[in-house]
Design a protein around this motif. Structure first.
Motif, short mmCIF file in Angstrom:
data_model
loop_
_atom_site.label_atom_id
_atom_site.label_comp_id
_atom_site.label_asym_id
_atom_site.label_seq_id
_atom_site.Cartn_x
_atom_site.Cartn_y
_atom_site.Cartn_z
N ARG A 31 -68.76 95.80 36.87
CA ARG A 31 -68.91 95.58 35.52
C ARG A 31 -70.39 95.66 35.19
O ARG A 31 -71.32 94.89 35.63
N GLY A 32 -70.89 95.87 33.85
CA GLY A 32 -72.11 95.59 33.31
C GLY A 32 -71.55 94.81 31.96
O GLY A 32 -70.61 94.47 31.61
N TYR A 33 -72.89 94.25 31.37
CA TYR A 33 -72.79 93.24 30.34
C TYR A 33 -74.18 93.61 29.22
O TYR A 33 -74.98 94.08 29.78
N SER A 34 -73.76 93.70 27.86
CA SER A 34 -74.86 93.90 27.12
C SER A 34 -74.53 93.09 25.92
O SER A 34 -73.63 92.73 25.28
N SER A 35 -75.72 92.31 25.77
CA SER A 35 -75.96 91.42 24.45
C SER A 35 -75.82 92.21 23.12
O SER A 35 -76.19 93.70 23.17
N PRO A 36 -75.64 91.81 22.08
CA PRO A 36 -75.60 92.49 20.74
C PRO A 36 -76.81 93.23 20.24
O PRO A 36 -77.96 92.56 20.45
#
Length: 263
Positions: free
Chosen positions: A112-117
């Motif tokens: 998985r990846g993750y992204s801040s707003p």
């Protein structure tokens, strides 16, 4: 004093069914009641709302927008709660729940990846962004190349295949083919159906449930076109009313748990 159990979160018909079969005093609430923990004793608002009553056992089966603090209170109580209150507390927030579940499943791929707003997430192929903490199939968006994430999001590759849910309740298990009119699949679709169990998926669901300490759980998987499963989500409060077979299994499990070591 006769033990006084409490059930929270089921609809009125299901509460009436369990209460009738239990055959004794019981506090029932469709919505979250007032609750207090004092001197290791749990007190819950009576069904009429007139007073607080000492509760011996708690059955919690609902998802509410503001229930995380309530579940935390049950974990502070540390009394007899179904499912385990500390496990529910660890599962209630959807994104942390998924991150924890990846430690227990054999089907954690793909990464998985993750992204801040406010960031643009550039993907290597079709992907899905997930955000929020609502375990009800909402707050997901599919995109192809890139997406500016308005919320903190987990991002995973979009995988074509068969959407499957495995429900475990105690020693029993059921497998459901999820259906939908687009890429989003649900247990609530008219054509969702019970299918034969896949032992590998059942074993994996039990491993995840044990990892959290849950007696009841449902894992959602996508089984790709090569037959490889991928864990998508863990549900600590799975739907138990869509199929009569699962309701009978759940209600019997609850009644056996409520009456264990009593009398």
């Amino acid at each position: 004093m006769q033990p006084l159990p409490c059930i929270i979160g089921l609809d009125a018909d299901e509460l009436a069914d369990i209460k009738q079969r239990y055959g004794g005093p019981m506090v029932c609430h469709e919505l979250l009641p007032q609750m207090m923990v004092r001197d290791r004793q749990l007190f819950v608002q009576s069904t009429s709302g007139a007073r607080l009553l000492p509760i011996s056992r708690m059955v919690f089966h609902g998802i509410f927008a503001d229930d995380h603090d309530f579940i935390t209170g049950l974990a502070i109580w540390a009394g007899e709660c179904l499912p385990n209150a500390a496990a529910m507390m660890d599962c209630r927030l959807k994104l942390p729940c998924l991150a924890r579940a990846l430690r227990f499943t054999s089907f954690a791929d793909p990464p998985r990846g993750y992204s801040s707003p406010g960031l643009e997430y550039i993907a290597s192929g079709p992907s899905v962004a997930k955000w929020g903490n609502w375990h009800c199939g909402e707050n997901k968006e599919r995109f192809d190349d890139s997406m500016v994430t308005e919320n903190a999001s987990i991002v995973e590759p979009f995988i074509s295949g068969e959407a499957i849910r495995v429900v475990v309740i105690g020693d029993s298990a059921w497998q459901i083919r999820l259906e939908g009119d687009d890429w989003l699949k649900s247990i609530h679709h008219d054509t969702a159906s019970l299918i034969d169990l896949d032992s590998a998926l059942v074993d994996d669901t039990r491993a995840v449930a044990r990892g959290f300490g849950l007696e009841i759980a449902a894992n959602d998987y996508i089984v790709d076109t090569n037959g490889v499963p991928h864990l998508l989500e863990v549900n600590h409060i799975p739907n138990v009313t869509r199929f009569p077979e699962i309701w009978e299994g759940y209600s019997t499990f609850v009644l056996d748990w409520l009456t264990a070591d009593c009398g």
